[in-house]
Design a protein around this motif. Structure first.
Motif, PDB file in Angstrom:
ATOM      1  N   VAL A 259       0.783  -1.391   0.085  1.00  0.00           N
ATOM      2  CA  VAL A 259      -0.035  -0.010   0.005  1.00  0.00           C
ATOM      3  C   VAL A 259       0.892   1.296  -0.100  1.00  0.00           C
ATOM      4  O   VAL A 259       1.795   1.276   0.895  1.00  0.00           O
ATOM      5  CB  VAL A 259      -0.871   0.029   1.134  1.00  0.00           C
ATOM      6  CG1 VAL A 259      -1.684   1.158   1.172  1.00  0.00           C
ATOM      7  CG2 VAL A 259      -1.979  -1.195   1.294  1.00  0.00           C
ATOM      8  N   ARG A 260       0.508   2.151  -0.841  1.00  0.00           N
ATOM      9  CA  ARG A 260       1.556   3.332  -1.258  1.00  0.00           C
ATOM     10  C   ARG A 260       1.580   4.054   0.038  1.00  0.00           C
ATOM     11  O   ARG A 260       2.652   4.622   0.398  1.00  0.00           O
ATOM     12  CB  ARG A 260       0.956   4.075  -2.246  1.00  0.00           C
ATOM     13  CG  ARG A 260       1.029   3.586  -3.645  1.00  0.00           C
ATOM     14  CD  ARG A 260       0.052   4.167  -4.686  1.00  0.00           C
ATOM     15  NE  ARG A 260       0.349   3.463  -6.026  1.00  0.00           N
ATOM     16  CZ  ARG A 260       1.116   3.714  -6.883  1.00  0.00           C
ATOM     17  NH1 ARG A 260       1.503   4.937  -6.902  1.00  0.00           N
ATOM     18  NH2 ARG A 260       0.998   3.135  -8.135  1.00  0.00           N
ATOM     19  N   GLY A 261       0.448   4.364   0.750  1.00  0.00           N
ATOM     20  CA  GLY A 261       0.565   5.175   2.156  1.00  0.00           C
ATOM     21  C   GLY A 261       1.334   4.556   3.196  1.00  0.00           C
ATOM     22  O   GLY A 261       2.324   5.484   3.574  1.00  0.00           O
ATOM     23  N   ASN A 262       1.821   3.422   3.196  1.00  0.00           N
ATOM     24  CA  ASN A 262       2.773   2.825   3.976  1.00  0.00           C
ATOM     25  C   ASN A 262       4.117   3.181   3.884  1.00  0.00           C
ATOM     26  O   ASN A 262       4.902   3.512   4.591  1.00  0.00           O
ATOM     27  CB  ASN A 262       2.451   1.299   4.126  1.00  0.00           C
ATOM     28  CG  ASN A 262       1.250   0.896   5.047  1.00  0.00           C
ATOM     29  OD1 ASN A 262       0.985   1.651   5.938  1.00  0.00           O
ATOM     30  ND2 ASN A 262       0.473  -0.193   4.573  1.00  0.00           N
ATOM     31  N   ARG A 264       5.083   5.530   2.200  1.00  0.00           N
ATOM     32  CA  ARG A 264       5.359   6.839   2.158  1.00  0.00           C
ATOM     33  C   ARG A 264       5.661   7.489   3.932  1.00  0.00           C
ATOM     34  O   ARG A 264       6.453   8.167   4.136  1.00  0.00           O
ATOM     35  CB  ARG A 264       3.941   7.835   1.689  1.00  0.00           C
ATOM     36  CG  ARG A 264       3.859   7.912   0.238  1.00  0.00           C
ATOM     37  CD  ARG A 264       3.827   9.396  -0.186  1.00  0.00           C
ATOM     38  NE  ARG A 264       2.697  10.062   0.252  1.00  0.00           N
ATOM     39  CZ  ARG A 264       1.301   9.690  -0.189  1.00  0.00           C
ATOM     40  NH1 ARG A 264       1.191   9.065  -0.895  1.00  0.00           N
ATOM     41  NH2 ARG A 264       0.554  10.558   0.652  1.00  0.00           N
ATOM     42  N   ARG A 265       4.601   6.655   4.441  1.00  0.00           N
ATOM     43  CA  ARG A 265       4.619   6.841   5.697  1.00  0.00           C
ATOM     44  C   ARG A 265       6.318   6.373   6.378  1.00  0.00           C
ATOM     45  O   ARG A 265       6.681   7.212   7.174  1.00  0.00           O
ATOM     46  CB  ARG A 265       3.720   5.993   6.720  1.00  0.00           C
ATOM     47  CG  ARG A 265       3.585   6.195   8.299  1.00  0.00           C
ATOM     48  CD  ARG A 265       2.448   5.824   8.862  1.00  0.00           C
ATOM     49  NE  ARG A 265       2.079   4.375   8.853  1.00  0.00           N
ATOM     50  CZ  ARG A 265       1.024   3.912   8.429  1.00  0.00           C
ATOM     51  NH1 ARG A 265       0.270   4.627   7.619  1.00  0.00           N
ATOM     52  NH2 ARG A 265       0.826   2.465   8.433  1.00  0.00           N
TER      53      ARG A 265
END
Lengths: 339, 536
Positions: A259-262, A264-265
């Protein structure tokens, strides 16, 4: 009386009087694998796979360990217990428990793809299956290891062409040894964090054939690390320890990178979707292969996975356990682990 | 599409501005003019109208993979992004695709907007089948919008400046305002000579940074001009070619939202551009005014049609603080003092209560100004603006000549009662919280807040939520009221849409009060007192 009960200390077999991966000290503990959320300190007797023992000694110190090989049976108070490859990390096993013709299997953590070092997952038929569900949502679908290895190799070559050091973040037991197989194909200048080096030494002493690794120490010079690959555990990511490698690019190997958000985080430069857990299709395939008529779902997306199984004609219930995903544990308590 | 998907991946995977700048300028160097114009449009908020709704995308995806709605929702809540959820669920793993250029997809999407649902569905399903996973993601994003890849307009402008012969500020101006990518050529938009600027085009706003150092570091107080910082919407009023245009700072044309301004169309000369605050004003005798709470303005900006009642309940005025174009001439490079003089002339000539001049704050030394700043709330202001008297009007956020200096926020201690998973980089983490105050032995929710904790604290709170959640499905978790946080906010207003009877302005978490227990939080009565004191 159920063959296995869910107690406040963990999975308990009352007839055999033993626990599987207990999270509190007990008399008899059967251990699926050596990750810290499954193998805990303080029990009197441990039963584990032959390959797991040296890892437990490293992590838990000297205790009373009894070892078995895969598919070798032992009896604990008339309960037949055997271990079967789970494909998660070195030595990782499913625990098969049989009494009076009734068979339960505790999966521990597992994955279906043969990663080349952990042994190939073996489906074991049973009446009741207790499965993990770390990646129990259909958004998690893994690509073949070979494809991810190529991505990692490409990334390393690309970094080298820009004179950058490649820092690969991988869990010290399991992922680190797994990605080594990819890394050695493109370089022999490989350095590791102390936590990974300890595991490496233990495995070498246990007779594993592993490529030559160098330990990063305060004496390691910047020049030596030029264009190198450094493998470090998640707890080292973002700490001053990394400064020595400058300029570097950070790549994280984890199923969460799906998942992209992970990604990025985590502030990573590259995320490699490489997991030692089964993906959605893997979980479904494993559950079906057991032919179990009752499934208990533990740590992960247990509610969703259990509901999905029920909707597809497999009786399932969720169970709360104290197991986490070791990657999560690392991420949330970075710095506080004993490595 | 392949090149664009690649660009998005590169922008998404790097956290360094220099890498993003390189990825963008590399893309602009090779992309076709048509694709470039669309990328500029997409990254400056000019996405075409939605041809397909999010619900349709969701439904068609579930149908095509035969998935239960609850499971889709679980996935969506974990991923935190619809376009990405669909891309992950559609399982075609092929690595090559039939490849049309970016503009082909966008223009087809525009062309099917008025078609039947069957035509739309057919096109979407067909595209999903032809594209790779990464391409499905950007294709869906063309429909749902919001790439969340950390590309500011400024970054894109800098990348364009690298590949054209124009300066950043000229490009920013050129791509501002009203233009449609479907009928604008790259040449028209950004060539060196093209210069027919349309009448509605606003100037890029000059934005101030928050004052971080001490006042005395600013040097001699005589070189500075101080004004109140108002709590409205930054806006530009443009009168050109006998037409009036009103732009918000978000580069949204809002002329129709504020009928009160239509009178200026007659009162302002052609070739005038004013910079100021769009704000609700209560006009008093003697041409004085009292700014009204932001909440009143908010009730108007969301509406398509403004009723008579709203017009009289929340009358909008304009507090002007700068003039950027005078008599058709761009005067942004004149010093502030000169622009201020011209502004005063304009306001005097217009002489209309809805157009007010931003008053100057008189002060003899920094100490006096600091005292005034403490008092800002009494003037219905949220702080002070400091502007260097000889400053030119710059483009974008620049440090040095303009500073904003806000008063300390209001605060209240509250307990967290609900948590929801976040989006983007907070996907699969419980980061969006609802807070409550005490009312006797009841807890009354009064605000949500999404920001103010460090990543580490978010991870700790997330772990607490996962351990203490009551429901199993859906996005919202009710949690044990145990964690106490200090909530900061800029203002408070009465609201009948909220259970607590108050609405907060810009609430955020100031700090996690791990030293406090849930029974030590503030009460509803405390909130009402703040409302009494500051909300009128």
């Amino acid at each position: 009386m159920a063959l296995i009960e869910f107690s406040d200390k963990g999975l308990y077999c009352p007839i055999g009087n033993f626990f599987i991966d207990p999270w509190k000290p007990v008399d008899n503990a059967v251990i699926t694998h050596a990750h810290s959320d499954h193998a805990r300190w303080g029990s009197k007797n441990y039963l584990c796979h032959t390959q797991t023992k040296p890892l437990l000694q490293l992590r838990l110190g000297n205790n009373n360990y009894q070892t078995v090989d895969w598919n070798e049976s032992v009896y604990i108070n008339q309960v037949k217990v055997s271990l079967h490859p789970a494909g998660h990390i070195i030595g990782s096993s499913q625990i098969r428990v049989e009494y009076n013709g009734e068979v339960w299997v505790v999966s521990g953590d597992y994955k279906l793809e043969n990663d080349g070092i952990s042994g190939e997952f073996e489906p074991v038929k049973c009446h009741t299956f207790i499965t993990e569900s770390t990646f129990g949502l259909p958004i998690y679908k893994w690509k073949p290891q070979q494809e991810i290895f190529q991505q990692i190799q490409q990334w390393i070559l690309n970094n080298q062409s820009q004179n950058k050091c490649s820092v690969l973040i991988a869990y010290s037991l399991g992922k680190a040894q797994r990605v080594l197989q990819a890394v050695t194909k493109v370089t022999d200048n490989i350095w590791v964090h102390g936590a990974i080096y300890n595991t490496y030494e233990t495995l070498i002493n246990a007779g594993w054939q592993l490529p030559l690794l160098k330990r990063v120490t305060p004496e390691t010079t910047k020049e030596a690390l030029h264009n190198a690959v450094v493998i470090a555990p998640p707890s080292a990511d973002g700490t001053p320890w990394m400064k020595k490698f400058y300029t570097y690019s950070v790549g994280v190997c984890s199923g969460w990178m799906q998942v992209r958000g992970n990604a990025r985080r985590r502030n990573v430069d590259a995320g490699f979707v490489l997991s030692d857990h089964a993906d959605w299709n893997g979980l479904l395939q494993a559950v079906k292969a057991t032919e179990a008529n009752k499934v208990f779902v533990t740590h992960g997306f247990q509610s969703a996975f259990a509901r999905h199984l029920n909707e597809h004609g497999i009786e399932a219930a969720e169970v709360k356990t104290a197991f986490g995903d070791e990657e999560d544990v690392q991420e949330n308590n970075s710095g506080s682990t004993n490595e | 599409m392949k090149a664009f998907a690649n660009l998005i991946n590169q922008l998404n995977s790097s956290t360094k501005t220099s890498d993003k700048l390189k990825a963008l300028s590399d893309y602009f160097a090779v992309a076709t003019d048509k694709d470039k114009v669309w990328v500029i449009a997409l990254f400056s908020g000019r996405r075409p109208k939605r041809a397909v709704t999010a619900t349709q995308l969701k439904t068609w995806c579930m149908e095509s993979i035969n998935m239960q709605p609850w499971l889709f929702e679980e996935c969506y809540n974990t991923v935190g992004d619809l376009a990405e959820t669909i891309a992950l669920l559609l399982s075609n793993q092929h690595n090559s695709s039939q490849n049309f250029p970016l503009h082909h997809y966008i223009e087809t999407l525009i062309s099917i907007e008025k078609e039947s649902e069957a035509v739309k569905k057919n096109y979407i399903l067909q595209s999903w089948q032809q594209l790779t996973q990464d391409e499905i993601f950007v294709f869906n994003k063309l429909i749902t919008g919001g790439f969340r890849i950390g590309v500011s307009q400024k970054l894109m402008v800098n990348a364009l400046a690298k590949t054209t012969q124009l300066s950043s500020s000229v490009i920013t101006h050129r791509i501002s305002g009203q233009w449609n990518a479907a009928n604008t050529s790259f040449h028209h938009l950004l060539s060196e000579e093209a210069n027919s600027i349309d009448a509605s085009k606003p100037y890029p706003f000059y934005l101030a940074y928050a004052l971080d150092g001490a006042l005395k570091d600013l040097g001699n107080e005589n070189e500075w001009q101080a004004e109140w910082k108002w709590d409205g919407i930054r806006g530009q009023i443009i009168k050109r070619s006998n037409e009036l245009f009103v732009w918000s700072r978000g580069e949204e044309l809002m002329t129709d939202k504020f009928p009160e301004y239509q009178i200026f169309s007659n009162l302002l000369h052609n070739g005038t551009v004013l910079d100021g605050e769009i704000i609700c004003l209560q006009l008093n005798t003697g041409n004085t005014f009292k700014p009204l709470p932001f909440a009143l303005l908010q009730t108007r900006i969301g509406r398509k049609n403004i009723s008579k009642k709203e017009l009289s309940n929340s009358p909008v005025g304009f507090i002007a603080y700068d003039v950027l174009e005078y008599d058709g001439e761009d005067i942004r490079n004149k010093p502030l003092t000169e622009r201020r003089y011209l502004l005063e002339q304009i306001i005097q000539a217009v002489h209309h209560p809805s157009l007010q001049l931003s008053p100057l704050i008189h002060f003899n030394n920094w100490h006096e100004l600091a005292q005034q700043q403490q008092n800002a709330r009494a003037f219905d202001a949220e702080g002070i603006m400091l502007k260097r008297k000889n400053s030119v009007y710059q483009v974008g956020r620049k440090t040095g000549d303009w500073w904003k200096w806000k008063v300390a926020p209001l605060t209240i201690d509250a307990v967290m009662i609900y948590a929801q998973k976040g989006h983007g980089r907070r996907s699969n983490l419980y980061t969006d919280y609802t807070f409550a105050v005490k009312d006797g032995d009841k807890l009354v929710p009064f605000t949500k807040a999404y920001s103010g904790l460090t990543d580490k604290e978010f991870a700790q709170v997330d772990a607490f939520v996962k351990k203490n959640a009551l429901e199993k499905f859906g996005p919202v978790r009710t949690v044990k009221p145990e964690l106490v946080f200090e909530i900061a906010f800029e203002g408070i207003a009465a609201s009948n849409r909220h259970k607590s009877g108050v609405a907060l302005r810009f609430p955020r978490i100031l700090r996690w009060r791990q030293d406090k227990k849930a029974d030590e939080i503030n009460t509803l009565e405390d909130l009402k007192q703040l409302l009494e004191q500051y909300g009128k």
